[in-house]
Scaffold this active site. Sequence first.
Site, PDB file in Angstrom:
ATOM      1  N   CYS A   1       0.880  -1.183   0.000  1.00  0.00           N
ATOM      2  CA  CYS A   1       0.000   0.000   0.000  1.00  0.00           C
ATOM      3  C   CYS A   1       0.908   1.221   0.000  1.00  0.00           C
ATOM      4  O   CYS A   1       1.030   1.919   1.007  1.00  0.00           O
ATOM      5  CB  CYS A   1      -0.918   0.010   1.211  1.00  0.00           C
ATOM      6  N   ALA A   2       1.541   1.483  -1.123  1.00  0.00           N
ATOM      7  CA  ALA A   2       2.736   2.340  -1.139  1.00  0.00           C
ATOM      8  C   ALA A   2       2.493   3.824  -1.379  1.00  0.00           C
ATOM      9  O   ALA A   2       3.334   4.640  -0.998  1.00  0.00           O
ATOM     10  CB  ALA A   2       3.702   1.832  -2.209  1.00  0.00           C
ATOM     11  N   ALA A   3       1.399   4.217  -2.030  1.00  0.00           N
ATOM     12  CA  ALA A   3       1.231   5.615  -2.449  1.00  0.00           C
ATOM     13  C   ALA A   3       1.302   6.565  -1.252  1.00  0.00           C
ATOM     14  O   ALA A   3       0.800   6.233  -0.177  1.00  0.00           O
ATOM     15  CB  ALA A   3      -0.097   5.779  -3.183  1.00  0.00           C
TER      16      ALA A   3
ATOM     17  N   GLY B   1       4.469   6.909  -2.064  1.00  0.00           N
ATOM     18  CA  GLY B   1       5.719   6.232  -2.365  1.00  0.00           C
ATOM     19  C   GLY B   1       6.917   6.624  -1.528  1.00  0.00           C
ATOM     20  O   GLY B   1       8.043   6.187  -1.830  1.00  0.00           O
ATOM     21  N   GLY B   2       6.726   7.413  -0.502  1.00  0.00           N
ATOM     22  CA  GLY B   2       7.858   7.898   0.289  1.00  0.00           C
ATOM     23  C   GLY B   2       8.688   6.802   0.914  1.00  0.00           C
ATOM     24  O   GLY B   2       9.928   6.827   0.837  1.00  0.00           O
ATOM     25  N   LYS B   3       8.043   5.826   1.533  1.00  0.00           N
ATOM     26  CA  LYS B   3       8.780   4.743   2.178  1.00  0.00           C
ATOM     27  C   LYS B   3       9.466   3.862   1.136  1.00  0.00           C
ATOM     28  O   LYS B   3      10.591   3.387   1.346  1.00  0.00           O
ATOM     29  CB  LYS B   3       7.827   3.916   3.053  1.00  0.00           C
TER      30      LYS B   3
ATOM     31  N   ASP C   1      -0.256  -0.298  -5.306  1.00  0.00           N
ATOM     32  CA  ASP C   1      -1.429   0.332  -4.701  1.00  0.00           C
ATOM     33  C   ASP C   1      -2.650   0.071  -5.574  1.00  0.00           C
ATOM     34  O   ASP C   1      -2.541  -0.484  -6.664  1.00  0.00           O
ATOM     35  CB  ASP C   1      -1.235   1.831  -4.463  1.00  0.00           C
TER      36      ASP C   1
ATOM     37  N   ASP D   1       2.178  -1.105   5.161  1.00  0.00           N
ATOM     38  CA  ASP D   1       1.792   0.166   5.793  1.00  0.00           C
ATOM     39  C   ASP D   1       0.329   0.385   5.417  1.00  0.00           C
ATOM     40  O   ASP D   1       0.017   0.997   4.400  1.00  0.00           O
ATOM     41  CB  ASP D   1       2.672   1.302   5.282  1.00  0.00           C
TER      42      ASP D   1
ATOM     43  N   CYS E   1      -0.190   4.811  10.796  1.00  0.00           N
ATOM     44  CA  CYS E   1       0.037   6.176  11.300  1.00  0.00           C
ATOM     45  C   CYS E   1      -1.052   6.517  12.315  1.00  0.00           C
ATOM     46  O   CYS E   1      -1.709   7.552  12.218  1.00  0.00           O
ATOM     47  CB  CYS E   1       0.088   7.183  10.160  1.00  0.00           C
TER      48      CYS E   1
END
EC number: 2.1.1.176
Length: 440
Positions: free
Chosen positions: A270-272, A274-276, A294, A339, A392
């Site tokens: 679930c990347a968007a 994309g920071g991590k 994503d 995440d 988060c």
Amino acid sequence: MTDSVNTRELILGILMEVTKEGSYSHLVIRSVLDKYQYLEKKERAFITRVSEGTIQYMIELDYIINRFSKVKVNKMKPVIRNILRMSVYQLKYMDSVPDSAVCNEAVKLAKRKGFGSLSGFVNGVLRNISRNLSSITYPDGQKDQIQYLSVHYSMPEWIVKQWINDYGMERTVSVLQAFLQEAPVTIRTNLLKITPEALEMRLKEEGVTTEKIVCADMPELNYAFMISGFDHLNALESFREGLFYVQDVSSMMVAETVDPVKDSYIMDVCAAPGGKSVHLAEKLGGTGMVEARDLTDYKTDLIRQNIARHQLSNMRAVQMDATVLDEASIGKADVVIADLPCSGLGVMRRKTDIKYKMTLQTEQELVSLQRKMLETVCQYVKAGGTLLYSTCTMDKMENEDNVTWFLKQHPQFELVKMQQIFPQKTYGDGFFLAKLQKKA
């Protein structure tokens, strides 16, 4: 004020979109600021502060208005309600705006929006509040601690109760105080392109103030800075060149905790935006592959934009649903980053309206979704590989309870590390992570 643009009218429009249409505040504010980039820095700052501040303090503002208005806030017309809210915020929290100007501009705005018949009501309520602002009586903390904390820190009562139950009074008050602080802008150096020292010099040349990040709860992040003193990011050549990535310091801990080995195949489900994933790709030093997945075209396009800006050859974006098993990926990943969608209660400084949208029932529904996703994506981890679960938020149901449940369901995994990061007064969002290793 810039010709033909009324900043207070723009603020009212933002508040209407957030409170009536259910739009996300950070997206609406960003959209308005992007559209009106030509406004002077001072006007843009005024729009941001009043919009964010009004949403941040809405529970307290409504409490104050209800003390001075015979018509209660929830019975008012939405336009009038939001004009009063944004005006009371200015009266209470912005000394730079004279009280008379706040009242007069509110009356003009009511007339401009077609509510001339209610302009006298708006004027009367605001002038009454202005005269009596210093003598307002707040809930008694001795008689009703929950209501006192809710109004004083503008936090829904159910969240206050939950945190006190989970973390105790002292920690809850500390967290509530932190959420009323301005969210800092923290960045991470793109170490593939520039050193932290060279980036710091470059930013200073562009007029940006930088500050090192030092936190007892985290390892030293010598590549990270807090930055301030700039108008907007796209105006910085260093940002456009991809020399740094804007990322909260707490979320940087995902890549730090994984600490990937060169040539690893990493899947972020679930990347968007994309920071991590970008952080992990940079840590791989151009080796291996980070597959950032994503659900939608929109989200995968955000990932692709970040890949392009950072010129990463070892990262790709893939559109895929994390709740649906991809049989071709079973047992293939050295690392799976999960995440997952969560209540977001750790990022309320940046997304101030989350606290009004979230409910206990929604949290419980999210727990079910998280468990479904974990059941699916844990199958992609190869023997000896790592599953990194993160959110988060600071809700134990979504965090510690999910990890306990997962380990019972999947004894082939063992817990390596689990950490709840609480928001700091100066930087860092609330964040949770658990590093799980699949037995060889």
